[in-house]
Design an enzyme around this catalytic site. Structure first.
Site, PDB file in Angstrom:
ATOM      1  N   LYS C 158     -13.839   0.081   6.548  1.00  0.00           N
ATOM      2  CA  LYS C 158     -12.698   0.569   5.766  1.00  0.00           C
ATOM      3  C   LYS C 158     -13.115   0.898   4.339  1.00  0.00           C
ATOM      4  CE  LYS C 158      -8.527  -1.710   6.449  1.00  0.00           C
ATOM      5  NZ  LYS C 158      -7.707  -2.956   6.613  1.00  0.00           N
ATOM      6  N   GLY C 164      -3.664   5.172   4.498  1.00  0.00           N
ATOM      7  CA  GLY C 164      -3.314   6.256   5.410  1.00  0.00           C
ATOM      8  C   GLY C 164      -4.360   6.523   6.479  1.00  0.00           C
ATOM      9  N   GLY C 165      -5.259   5.558   6.723  1.00  0.00           N
ATOM     10  CA  GLY C 165      -6.208   5.708   7.826  1.00  0.00           C
ATOM     11  C   GLY C 165      -7.450   6.509   7.465  1.00  0.00           C
ATOM     12  N   LYS C 201     -13.542  -7.649  11.140  1.00  0.00           N
ATOM     13  CA  LYS C 201     -13.371  -7.789  12.587  1.00  0.00           C
ATOM     14  C   LYS C 201     -12.245  -6.832  13.007  1.00  0.00           C
ATOM     15  CE  LYS C 201     -13.615 -10.054  16.582  1.00  0.00           C
ATOM     16  NZ  LYS C 201     -14.780  -9.589  17.390  1.00  0.00           N
ATOM     17  N   ARG C 292       4.697  -1.943  -4.533  1.00  0.00           N
ATOM     18  CA  ARG C 292       5.764  -0.980  -4.809  1.00  0.00           C
ATOM     19  C   ARG C 292       6.903  -1.201  -3.815  1.00  0.00           C
ATOM     20  NH1 ARG C 292       5.096   1.858  -0.111  1.00  0.00           N
ATOM     21  NH2 ARG C 292       2.933   2.060   0.567  1.00  0.00           N
ATOM     22  N   VAL C 295       9.040   2.381   1.907  1.00  0.00           N
ATOM     23  CA  VAL C 295       9.973   3.290   2.587  1.00  0.00           C
ATOM     24  C   VAL C 295      11.021   2.491   3.365  1.00  0.00           C
ATOM     25  CG1 VAL C 295      10.183   5.048   4.408  1.00  0.00           C
ATOM     26  CG2 VAL C 295       8.247   5.128   2.823  1.00  0.00           C
TER      27      VAL C 295
END
Lengths: 158, 457, 457, 158
Positions: C158, C164-165, C201, C292, C295
């Site tokens: 990562k 957002g992937g 992992k 924050r 949504v």
């Protein structure tokens, strides 16, 4: 009444299918469009006696396939009178299952003659003709439910 | 459970019943007049039947038309909504005869509660306080004068078949009474076909407090607390809220248990509303029972979380209520403003096409409506086009939330009373919870005086 | 309390902040790009300032433009909504320097949580379980291979600046890892300008569980329970709900107290969301903190009755939270479907003009949207056009309510994913609450297979 | 872009006010209507350099009184170039309160010449002319806030 939204939908469909001419006629409501020329929208006169069934204007734009069915189109010029259901109920063409129908297409029809029965709340209501003429068409099958204003018969006036 | 329910109504309440049916997996049948062919309730019901021309008497009020529609579609129950046939004992009886469940109380109960003088007697017997007044129908002017002398002026003369303020007159002296008695009889006969009137003590500035109840066919009756509906104009409710700022917890419990006992005494099943007047000393007096779903039921749904329409359907199908009185909780404060298609100053109806219709969301807002952009508000029916409801932690938050919701409401093409609501919500008495059925009269007079002054200057 | 808040956002969330400000009596300033001049947030703010051309980088993402707009209008606080500048530590710092309150956590906390590797370290120290993985940034392929060997395959690579992937890769073997490591670094650099990646992992079919917290500047931190957001496609959430069907009361309490302790450890003030993965054995692992408003905050508002935006504003103004942890209650079940302007099959965006926009009401429905009939959905921004939320007594009622609401939703002129939502809501696994972040992949594959089969027949 | 709803509102207004001719012109957007003849809708060309401010189309039909203010109408044929604010901030016509304005109407203007200052985030940003010509008009008062795209100056091009 002209529904502007409906008109717009019709015009959109006409454009999408690249039609140069389109004519829709449906019980007193008539739209004629010619591309390259003008747009003409007019409400054709209908016999005062026939209850005009309003065109359903759904919120959704009707899919192209569900455009008004042209099959049972009534030619207004032929002086056809339309008999509509005055009440909700079940439509019967004969007084009992084994009896012949009150009227058949081609039969002559007199004012006050029983055309059919509508059963509502277990009551048998005789529906009588307001017109004199020849039975041109039966719109509903025996034993079917009918709603208020639904077309039952067309009578070619004498 | 029912397989298919016919909804004998139109507009937002027809949609409200469709919501409940869809959530319960029950099919729906819409009935409609020719004026409503393009309505949302027709669009979203599983089946639909045109039952007559625009005039309600020949469509929505026609028992044969509605019953026939149920028969041809094979519906096993009818939900009448409010208004139209919802309080017709005859309709409920015909349903019974046709083996169609009427989603409402038994015809016997509807008939009893529909006769205001008889309902009053029965309620008094069941231990419900009623206003001092006549024992049933007052036959003559002499009798009226005698009763008024006993209970003291002012008195109210009311039609036994009454409703909506028709056949209702106040008298403050014997001279006024003679006049008022005859007028009320005349109005009652004109409006309801029955000239019977009765007499009650008249209260000066009472509050309108009503209790929502639900009963099943297994002897259970619960109440869902009260609604205060004191903001009325000519007996038409404008703003409703729950809880009432006037009720202490003790008074709520007391009124609740009186109501539940009375409902049990008449074996009340399904939804109903007990209406009371509450005087300034905290004494309450029975007015009437509405044997149907109420316009303002959503306010109670917001504070209790109970879906009243689903419960109506469940108990009509013979099921038990899905909760006990001890499980009913009241959270926060809810309020409803009825949005009408009318001029906010003259109250003249304003039918026509809505070109823009947009209502805000956000927390604690519920809008029940059948209106939408480019829809036609027909002149044939009630002018109410939307119910804007809000829920807040307390009354103050509910008022603030209602204000911002109405401020951000966009309805164009017709006139509405949104601006009137915003003025009421800004009134000091309203904000302080000093409500009474006299509020709107005072408010209108003050507004009129303000206008006259402004014009003079 | 603030006198005037500038809302550095657009669409439904800008309206959501306006709702809160109006209810609190605070004036609002809308900022907008040239593409949004006719938007509702511009219409309903007290003031509005055009801050740039349609491209977000030159308008909604421009710190100087937003700050200048606040300065020329005299706003004393800025609410950033979600997205855009809401997680920009730089923005929060500039606000501080300009003596404008940034309604969100301190820049220090935003910066810390924005560095995913550092946040992981800090959280582990604060007692929050994290997935086995690297201690911070992995510098080389060799180091990556060694760590993967230690924690066992599969592993996830990562980007430390991720979201957002993007910059995210799974590797199931050493061979795959070499390739994935380089790809993730490249993607990270392209997307965020920083190529730093770390290793964790990888869990097979975990649930996405997040906890909503609120902290004030007086040392109080509370949590408002969890949301399950496992229904995602390419890391974009589609459906969120609260409570999660997977959490026992015991696990909820445990995770809640871990989250509150961790937030206190970093002196967290304002709203935030702790995101976790929950494995099939009920073990949870920290993913990240979103510093924050989320949504999906409305789902939590429905079950707790807390107005999260109002609390954000209160604590930013230095007030205490208006309630204690012990006063937080959870009632019923809430669910949200994100309605996007996109093709439900191909997911291609579908901007354009909405000709008809009508959403049903009824009990337990909330719709937050800036859309309306005849509004233009611009191609410049996010495709989400509405958040449809429902609240029911239990999960079953919430699902039934969501279905009837979406079935009765009319949006014409553009394509939306309403039909996709209805298909998901009908899935046996969804109805049974068997959710995981792998759900949508399986669902899409099954749908694609079904289509192929249908075409073959 | 032509907003059809807006046009309809315009036409409704024209009908309601019984106008026989109506012309609206607003920065590159132009509607001309003549009753009894045809409806002409056209988008007038604007200088590519000037940022066109979109016309606000409110949800509400604009009240008749709030029709676009015809006062500062820009005659496109006159080759006026419009300088708009490239950033949000406070507009200053002079480098400091006691200094004279950078430019006055009637002054000739060169490419790259400073026309004004916009203060944003305590920074003074010089706004320079992209055009050569004569300053025709100053739209904003000294010390006033300006938003993005707001008209600052009109320059009659040389």
């Amino acid at each position: 009444m002209i529904n502007v939204d409906e008109l717009r939908q019709v015009l959109d469909l006409a454009r999408d299918h690249e039609l140069t001419e389109l004519e829709i006629e449906n019980e007193g409501f008539k739209i004629r469009i010619r591309k390259g020329g003008q747009v003409i929208v007019q409400q054709a006169p209908v016999p005062a006696s026939a209850a005009a069934t309003p065109t359903r204007v759904a919120l959704a734009a009707p899919p192209a396939g569900s455009a008004p069915d042209p099959a049972p189109a009534i030619d207004v010029d032929m002086e056809l009178a339309i008999v509509t259901a005055p009440i909700v109920g079940t439509f019967y063409r004969a007084p009992d299952p084994n009896a012949p129908a009150f009227v058949q297409p081609g039969d002559s029809v007199k004012k006050g003659q029983t055309l059919c029965i509508i059963e509502a709340m277990k009551m048998m209501n005789n529906i009588e003709s307001e017109y004199e003429g020849t039975l041109a068409k039966v719109f509903v099958e025996d034993g079917q439910p009918v709603q208020y204003g639904e077309r039952l018969f067309a009578i070619k006036r004498a | 459970m029912f397989k298919k329910i016919l909804i004998a109504n139109r507009g937002e309440i027809a949609l409200r019943v469709i919501y409940a049916c869809r959530e319960m997996g029950i099919k729906t049948v819409a009935v409609y007049s020719e004026a409503d062919e393009n309505s949302l309730h027709v669009r979203f019901a599983d089946e639909d039947v045109c039952i007559g021309p625009p005039r309600a008497a020949q469509s929505y009020l026609s028992v044969p038309a509605v019953i026939s529609a149920a028969e041809v579609t094979g519906a096993d129950a009818i939900h009448p909504g409010y208004g139209f046939l919802s309080e017709s004992a005859y309709m409920a009886e015909v349903c019974e005869a046709c083996h169609i469940k009427f989603i409402g109380p038994d015809p016997r109960v509807i008939r009893l509660m529909g006769d205001k003088a008889r309902a009053r007697r029965v309620m008094r017997k069941a231990g419900v306080p009623v206003l001092p007044g006549s024992e049933g129908v007052v036959e003559s002017e002499e009798q009226a004068l005698k009763i008024a002398k006993d209970i003291g002026y002012p008195v109210l003369i009311k039609a036994t078949a009454g409703g909506g303020g028709r056949g209702m007159r106040v008298a403050t002296s014997p001279a006024e009474l003679s006049q008022a008695f005859r007028t009320a009889q005349r109005e009652a006969e004109a409006a309801f076909g029955v000239k019977d009137v009765y007499i009650e003590k008249y209260l000066e500035s009472p509050r309108h407090i009503e209790f929502q109840i639900l009963g099943d066919h297994h002897g259970t009756v619960v109440h869902l607390g009260e609604r205060e509906c004191s903001i009325q104009r000519r007996h038409q409710k404008l703003i409703e809220e729950s809880p009432s700022p006037a009720l202490s917890e003790k008074l709520r419990r007391k009124m609740g248990s009186v109501v539940v006992d009375a409902a049990k005494a008449v074996q009340y099943a399904n939804a109903g509303t007990f209406e009371f007047l509450l005087d300034q000393q905290g004494k309450f007096y029975f007015m009437e029972v509405n044997t149907r779903l109420q316009v303002e039921h959503g306010v109670t749904e917001m504070v209790t979380g109970v879906d009243i329409v689903k419960e109506q359907i469940r108990v009509a199908a013979g099921e038990r209520l899905s909760f006990k009185q001890s499980e009913v909780t009241f959270t926060g404060h809810a309020m409803e403003c009825r949005i009408n298609a009318e001029c906010p100053d003259t109250f003249a109806p304003s039918p026509g096409t809505i070109h823009v219709f947009a209502l805000p969301g956000g927390p604690g807002v519920r809008v029940d409506t059948a209106a939408h952009s480019e829809c036609l508000i027909s002149p044939y029916y009630d002018s109410m086009i939307a119910k804007v409801m809000v829920h807040g932690r307390d009354r103050q938050e509910a008022i603030a939330r209602m204000r911002r919701t109405l401020e951000m409401t966009v309805i164009e093409g017709i006139k509405t009373n949104v601006s009137l609501h915003l003025k009421i919500l800004a009134e000091a008495d309203f904000v302080a919870g000093r409500l009474s059925t006299a509020f709107m009269n005072r408010f209108m007079n003050a507004t009129a005086a303000g206008r006259t002054l402004a014009e003079a200057v």
